[in-house]
Design a protein around this motif. Structure first.
Motif, mmCIF file in Angstrom:
data_model
loop_
_atom_site.group_PDB
_atom_site.id
_atom_site.type_symbol
_atom_site.label_atom_id
_atom_site.label_comp_id
_atom_site.label_asym_id
_atom_site.label_seq_id
_atom_site.Cartn_x
_atom_site.Cartn_y
_atom_site.Cartn_z
ATOM 1 N N VAL A 111 5.580 6.949 0.870
ATOM 2 C CA VAL A 111 4.987 5.724 0.311
ATOM 3 C C VAL A 111 4.156 4.987 1.348
ATOM 4 C CG1 VAL A 111 6.634 5.258 -1.529
ATOM 5 C CG2 VAL A 111 7.088 4.389 0.763
ATOM 6 N N THR A 112 2.995 4.519 0.943
ATOM 7 C CA THR A 112 2.281 3.507 1.716
ATOM 8 C C THR A 112 2.400 2.168 0.992
ATOM 9 O OG1 THR A 112 0.197 3.928 0.574
ATOM 10 C CG2 THR A 112 0.613 5.191 2.571
ATOM 11 N N ARG A 113 2.851 2.209 -0.253
ATOM 12 C CA ARG A 113 3.143 0.997 -1.043
ATOM 13 C C ARG A 113 4.104 1.407 -2.142
ATOM 14 N NH1 ARG A 113 -1.873 2.863 -2.213
ATOM 15 N NH2 ARG A 113 -3.004 1.497 -0.808
ATOM 16 N N HIS A 114 4.844 0.423 -2.682
ATOM 17 C CA HIS A 114 5.815 0.751 -3.721
ATOM 18 C C HIS A 114 5.299 0.495 -5.128
ATOM 19 C CE1 HIS A 114 9.016 1.829 -1.077
ATOM 20 N NE2 HIS A 114 8.865 0.723 -0.377
ATOM 21 N N ARG A 115 4.130 -0.128 -5.208
ATOM 22 C CA ARG A 115 3.571 -0.424 -6.535
ATOM 23 C C ARG A 115 2.072 -0.553 -6.370
ATOM 24 N NH1 ARG A 115 5.102 -6.876 -7.116
ATOM 25 N NH2 ARG A 115 4.003 -7.466 -5.229
ATOM 26 N N ARG A 117 -1.587 -2.208 -8.183
ATOM 27 C CA ARG A 117 -2.165 -3.079 -9.216
ATOM 28 C C ARG A 117 -2.859 -2.247 -10.290
ATOM 29 N NH1 ARG A 117 -1.770 -7.963 -10.325
ATOM 30 N NH2 ARG A 117 -1.237 -9.440 -8.687
ATOM 31 N N ARG A 151 -4.711 -8.894 -13.859
ATOM 32 C CA ARG A 151 -5.781 -9.777 -13.402
ATOM 33 C C ARG A 151 -7.146 -9.104 -13.422
ATOM 34 N NH1 ARG A 151 -3.268 -13.734 -9.795
ATOM 35 N NH2 ARG A 151 -5.136 -13.665 -8.525
ATOM 36 N N ARG A 284 -5.598 14.457 -4.116
ATOM 37 C CA ARG A 284 -5.258 14.054 -2.753
ATOM 38 C C ARG A 284 -6.408 14.387 -1.804
ATOM 39 N NH1 ARG A 284 -0.916 16.569 1.430
ATOM 40 N NH2 ARG A 284 -1.015 14.874 2.941
ATOM 41 N N ILE A 288 -8.785 11.880 0.489
ATOM 42 C CA ILE A 288 -9.020 12.063 1.924
ATOM 43 C C ILE A 288 -10.525 12.030 2.217
ATOM 44 C CG2 ILE A 288 -8.885 13.752 3.797
ATOM 45 C CD1 ILE A 288 -6.102 14.557 2.565
ATOM 46 N N PRO A 319 -3.343 6.081 1.295
ATOM 47 C CA PRO A 319 -3.581 4.709 1.769
ATOM 48 C C PRO A 319 -4.774 4.014 1.105
ATOM 49 C CG PRO A 319 -4.096 6.336 3.481
ATOM 50 C CD PRO A 319 -3.458 7.086 2.351
ATOM 51 N N ASP A 347 4.562 -7.068 -14.107
ATOM 52 C CA ASP A 347 3.703 -8.133 -13.570
ATOM 53 C C ASP A 347 2.333 -7.596 -13.141
ATOM 54 O OD1 ASP A 347 5.737 -9.924 -13.960
ATOM 55 O OD2 ASP A 347 6.508 -9.745 -11.913
ATOM 56 N N PHE A 349 1.598 -4.553 -12.183
ATOM 57 C CA PHE A 349 1.692 -3.445 -11.229
ATOM 58 C C PHE A 349 2.301 -2.219 -11.905
ATOM 59 C CE2 PHE A 349 1.635 -7.058 -8.365
ATOM 60 C CZ PHE A 349 0.901 -6.614 -7.274
#
Lengths: 405, 286
Positions: A111-115, A117, A151, A284, A288, A319, A347, A349
């Motif tokens: 993971v580079t983030r868990h959720r 947008r 949003r 992927r 890159i 990323p 929310d 995400f």
């Protein structure tokens, strides 16, 4: 582990969607999906690509991708073939994740983030009629989305006025009229909601330039496919006429087609469709490539629930992901009828899947629906491209003199 | 095999002038191999970045009769256009280079066609993650990767993972005196190199461990870092902020072990300040 059987499932209700399941002797089943030309994809899977996988080890995802792609590319790869390869690639990753007891994102960087947008593409299905409502009550639609924590939204206001001239002639008056919903939203809510414009490749270059110039003051999130991505130089000319980023394009297949748009500067937001461009493996690689040019990707949906799961693994691990497409009319309307568990949107995400592999299954009752078409294959065949029977190879008695292997 | 016959003759002029006679003498070993065994063995030339462009072209031309596997780093890698001119002057593929760090330094050389073989050094350019990315970039130009060694045994294990998994791997470097001389003193299991092949490692992970004896050597220096000094923020508090702008990883280690109380307080203050800012800017938006 060996692949024992490949199964495709279509339903009459959604004739463009096809699911593929790869079965193994370990009992693990991988799931893939694609959209468009489903009957052709079905034939491509059972007649061409499936037999290359039967009896093989499902873990060798990259090798299988290469074998399938090269068989297709030998005579010029095309849309239905890449859709078949994409669906199979996603199913192979699903098997590998389940076998290793890890979500796919753990196998492609972690993971580079868990959720991530999401933005809502205005669709029409069942009770949700965003695509129609935007013409009657644009501010209401925007407020409703903001209320859900979403949003950003995507709208295709110019599709209708391209119809009469096939995109060859643009009336300023007509353009002015179809932009009214966006103007109303800006007047009422300012920049509270981001708005992207999707042109679906309807226009020629000069009309596209006129549209981006006339829409400049609306400060859009991006312009997508105002012209079809057939020519990166034409796209570069369009990008030079506007400060709004140009997004391209779900219809580009493989990293090779994306390359020219990325390298030439014709695209500022890269929008691969996982289930068309070559699956998780190829998306992927596209991410890159985009990253070397400091560009973000924003994966495409309006396909189906499995695509959302596959894209979620890319979104939380790569990323340079900007935002993920989401069509709430489709997602809430029918995606959840086909898979279990359903992906989570909270929310505004899309959340990281939690189960090993892809993180979802096709509901077993789908194959038993009266409108379902189910096809199996379990016969193995090696690619004739590398078969020792090839007529371009020397006869057997001369081979050892030539090859050092 | 790879050989660097032109490296020593560059020293007197710093690569600015090359007498054909000197070059002729330097190329004698390759000429003898070709005379004796023909094309039985492939030969690459490594220039170690010593020459100016005209001299690099002069060397590449002089080596044309020898069917060189690649010409590597004849010039220092300062200018992708200059390297493209060298590539256009020779039929041997130009190979670059262990000294380029990260995909961003490789990018222009690969995209402009100057590099026909890409030689990342895994332990210099950014590890397994970055070499994978460089290999993807090379693949869209239909160019192969030939990872660099001459560094150490762990590098070759890491390179083996790349070589077995990417489709566009050409060949792997290794230095025989290093392999037989010292690599095996440091790792267990030793490198799976046999009969001219590097084989896929069999163990989970990278496939080898540093030997225990290495830690016990009299000449060893060991330094340990076990303190968490990241100016990170406590996880649960971040999660509670519904923040539209921060999409940074939320997987900060929660452990506060090793932080002094002062540092802890300082971190907390920074965090509290930023959280307030985020809440304010969010309420501005809505």
């Amino acid at each position: 582990m060996k692949i024992t059987q490949i199964k495709t499932i279509r339903v009459g209700q959604f004739p463009d969607v096809i699911w593929v399941q790869i079965h193994t002797n370990a009992g693990i089943v991988g799931l893939g999906e694609t959209w468009y030309a489903a009957t052709t994809v079905e034939a491509a899977i059972h007649d061409y690509f499936g037999p290359l996988l039967i009896d093989k080890d499902p873990h060798e995802v990259e090798a299988h991708w290469q074998t399938m792609f090269r068989l297709s590319d030998h005579a010029g790869y095309g849309g239905a073939e890449l859709r078949a390869i994409s669906a199979l690639d996603i199913a192979l990753w699903d098997i590998k994740g389940q076998a290793l007891k890890l979500p796919i994102y753990e196998l492609i960087g972690g993971v580079t983030r868990h959720r991530i947008r999401i933005y809502n593409t205005l669709g029409v299905y069942g009770d949700i009629k965003d695509g129609y409502d935007i013409w009657r009550d644009p501010v209401g639609v925007a407020k409703n989305l903001l209320g859900e924590g979403i949003r950003s939204m995507k709208i295709s206001p110019t599709d209708f006025i391209a119809r009469s001239s096939d995109g060859q002639l643009l009336f300023k008056k007509e353009l002015d009229r179809v932009l009214k919903p966006i103007r109303d939203i800006r007047d009422a809510l300012g920049m509270d909601i981001q708005i992207a414009n999707d042109g679906h490749g309807k226009w020629n270059l000069p009309n596209a330039i006129r549209i981006v110039k006339d829409m400049e003051f609306l400060k859009l999130m991006w312009h997508e496919e105002l012209i079809s991505p057939l020519n990166e130089e034409a796209h570069l000319r369009l990008q030079r006429e506007t400060n709004t980023p140009i997004a391209v394009a779900e219809r580009l297949m493989t990293s090779y087609q994306h390359r020219r748009f990325i390298e030439s500067g014709a695209v500022r937001i890269v929008m691969p469709d996982l289930t068309w461009t070559g699956g998780i493996s190829e998306t992927r690689k596209i991410a890159i490539l985009a990253s070397t040019h400091q560009l973000p990707i924003a994966p495409h949906d309006c396909v189906g629930p499995v695509n959302m799961f596959a894209a979620a693994h890319i979104c939380v691990s790569q990323p340079n992901v900007m935002i993920m497409e989401y069509n709430r009319a489709m997602a809430l309307g029918w995606y959840s009828e086909f898979v279990d568990p359903m992906f989570k949107v909270i929310d505004g995400f899309l959340m990281a899947p939690e189960e090993p592999g892809l993180g979802t299954r096709l509901k077993p009752e789908i194959s038993k629906r009266p409108d379902a078409t189910v096809r199996f294959s379990s016969e193995s065949r090696d690619s004739w491209l590398t078969s020792l029977q090839r007529y371009t190879y020397p006869p057997k008695d001369l081979r050892t003199e030539i090859s050092q292997e | 095999m790879k050989h660097g016959p032109s490296i020593t003759i560059a020293t007197p002029t710093d690569g600015q002038l090359l007498h054909p006679k000197d070059l002729d003498i330097a190329l004698k070993p390759i000429r003898e191999i070709r005379d004796a065994v023909g094309n039985d063995i492939m030969i690459a030339n490594d220039g170690h970045g010593k020459w100016a462009l005209p001299q690099a072209i002069q060397i590449a031309e002089a080596m044309e009769p020898f069917d060189i596997m690649w010409q590597e780093d004849l010039m220092p890698l300062m200018n992708p256009s200059s390297l493209l001119r060298l590539q256009e002057a020779t039929s041997a593929p130009i190979c670059i280079s262990e000294r380029l760090l990260s995909r961003w330094q490789f990018r222009e050389f690969i995209e402009n066609g100057a590099a026909r073989i890409v030689m990342p050094d895994l332990i210099w350019t950014g590890g397994i993650s970055e070499v994978y990315k460089i290999a993807v970039m090379a693949s869209v130009q239909q160019v192969p990767v030939a990872p660099h060694d001459a560094t150490g045994p762990v590098n070759i294990f890491a390179c083996a993972q790349i070589c077995m998994s990417i489709p566009n791997a050409m060949i792997m470097e290794h230095v025989r005196p290093f392999l037989n001389g010292w690599y095996s003193d440091f790792v267990e299991p030793n490198l799976p190199i046999e009969h001219g092949w590097l084989h896929a490692p069999q163990e989970p992970g990278i496939g080898t461990r540093l030997r225990k004896q290495v830690f016990e050597r009299s000449d060893v220096t060991i330094k340990v870092t076990d303190k968490d000094v990241r100016v990170g923020l406590p996880d649960e508090d971040w999660e509670s902020v519904s923040d539209p702008f921060v999409t940074t990883p939320l997987n900060f280690d929660n452990s506060r072990n090793g932080r002094s109380e002062e540092l802890e307080a300082e971190v907390y203050d920074i965090w509290r300040y930023r959280k307030q800012q985020i809440i304010e800017s969010e309420s501005d938006q809505l």
